[in-house]
Write an enzyme that holds these catalytic residues in place. Structure first.
Site: not given
Ligand SMILES: [Zn+2]
Length: 372
Positions: A96-97, A148, A268, A308, A311
């Protein structure tokens, strides 16, 4: 006996890249790994089943947002965040910092914690290290981050020094309320801005306290990429070899490859999901902006080499049409492809480290980007 374990499976010979595996109570995470960001208890536009299908082994959720809405007590009553959002694999929560400073109004930092006004309704709150841990535990997080201050950039040395020292004291308070050895892992966050001496000091102080993993915070805050890479190169070797290392909030596909080459295990970033909603798509051959007129009758998939679901089934002309029409499906399909691309990039990096050819993988990655 701790239920959190990190196994370093292989160390690349020509770079600092590492292959590893985290084992925690809700499953395994192969590293290097990318964690899709599920800010409000959802990775926007992605069903949990779709996240699993593309190989996501862990996601990140934001403490600040869930604290303000719907509130961590409600999530606890509903059986925890995993049950609430129908995700049974590991979740890492930030402290949350970062959001308090970037989203909250009228922030006031004191030794006790940070008081701020909610960006939603202006209500006043005090977030302390102890409360941050309480919230993350109420959510049922598998990997909890210490509270932090993410130091703005640029900042004066004195400010960085004071802030870094305070963050170390806050890290100790977090450890005090979440001791080692339980079901939940606690990661320390190395601060110190762009100052090497302070990064070193922070890394040492945190290791004296002792955590299950260590992150580099305060990167990707507006500095040049080369500055970020130099800081990774300097700070990552200060951390234990046998524990996971996480660079927070990073980044582009290039940033990930360079982070891996310098010994980082976890990443991330909102980039693949946020860009998807803005019609910006990542591919092996670089980024493309689906709104551009050049795609209006383009019958190719986003990336002809991508396997994917998107695609395999949709052409650029249709994706452009959906985007321009502001259709919900535009975000769904774009997000699916972008996250698949990120997961595949990490899977490819892992395979190459296992086969001792990460350096070649990196060379091929840049070669393909340049062929756009
Ligand atoms: Zn794709």
């Amino acid at each position: 006996m701790s239920q959190f374990q990190f196994d370093l499976l292989q160390q690349d010979v020509t770079t600092e890249a590492r292959l590893g595996r985290i084992t925690c109570r809700r499953g395994q995470i192969d590293t290097p790994t990318f964690m899709p960001v599920g800010t409000l208890g959802t990775v926007k536009g992605m069903l949990p089943e779709a996240l699993k299908e593309i190989g996501a082994q862990i996601i990140l959720a934001n403490t600040y947002h869930l604290f303000l809405r719907p509130g961590h007590e409600l999530v606890r009553q509903m059986g925890g965040l995993h049950k609430f959002m129908n995700w049974d694999r590991p979740i890492l929560t930030d402290s949350g910092g970062f959001q308090v400073f970037s989203l909250g109004d009228l922030c006031k930092i004191e030794e006790g914690g940070v008081s701020f006004q909610s960006h939603l309704d202006g209500s006043r709150h005090l977030l302390t290290p102890e409360l941050s841990i309480e919230i993350q535990q109420a959510l049922g997080s598998d990997i909890v981050m210490v509270f932090d201050e993410c130091i703005p950039h640029p900042a004066e040395w004195k400010y960085v020094a004071d802030s870094t020292a305070r963050s170390a004291r806050w890290a100790q308070r977090c450890r005090d309320v979440l001791p080692a050895g339980g079901e939940t892992a606690l990661f320390g966050i190395v601060q110190g801005g762009m100052e090497r001496d302070l990064r070193r000091q922070s890394a040492e102080e945190l290791q004296e306290i002792g955590f299950e993993g260590y992150a580099l915070g305060g990167l990707s805050v507006g500095e040049e990429a080369v500055v970020m890479y130099e800081m990774m190169e300097y700070a990552l070797p200060l951390l234990p070899q046998d524990q996971p290392r996480y660079v927070m909030g990073v980044g582009t596909p290039q940033n990930l490859i360079e982070g891996i080459a310098r010994g980082c295990d976890m990443f991330d970033c909102v980039m693949p999901t946020r860009n998807a909603r803005n019609g910006v798509l990542f591919s092996r051959f670089g980024k493309l902006s689906i709104k551009q007129a050049r795609y209006h009758d383009d019958q190719q998939p986003i990336d002809p080499t991508c396997n994917c679901y998107v695609c395999q089934n949709y052409i650029r002309a249709y994706l452009r049409h959906l985007y321009r029409s502001n259709e919900i499906l535009a975000s769904v399909l774009n997000t699916h492809h972008n996250l698949y691309y990120y997961q595949q990039l990490m899977a490819g990096a892992r395979r190459s480290i296992a086969e001792n050819r990460f350096d070649q993988f990196r060379t091929d990655f840049y070669r393909d980007l340049d062929t756009q």
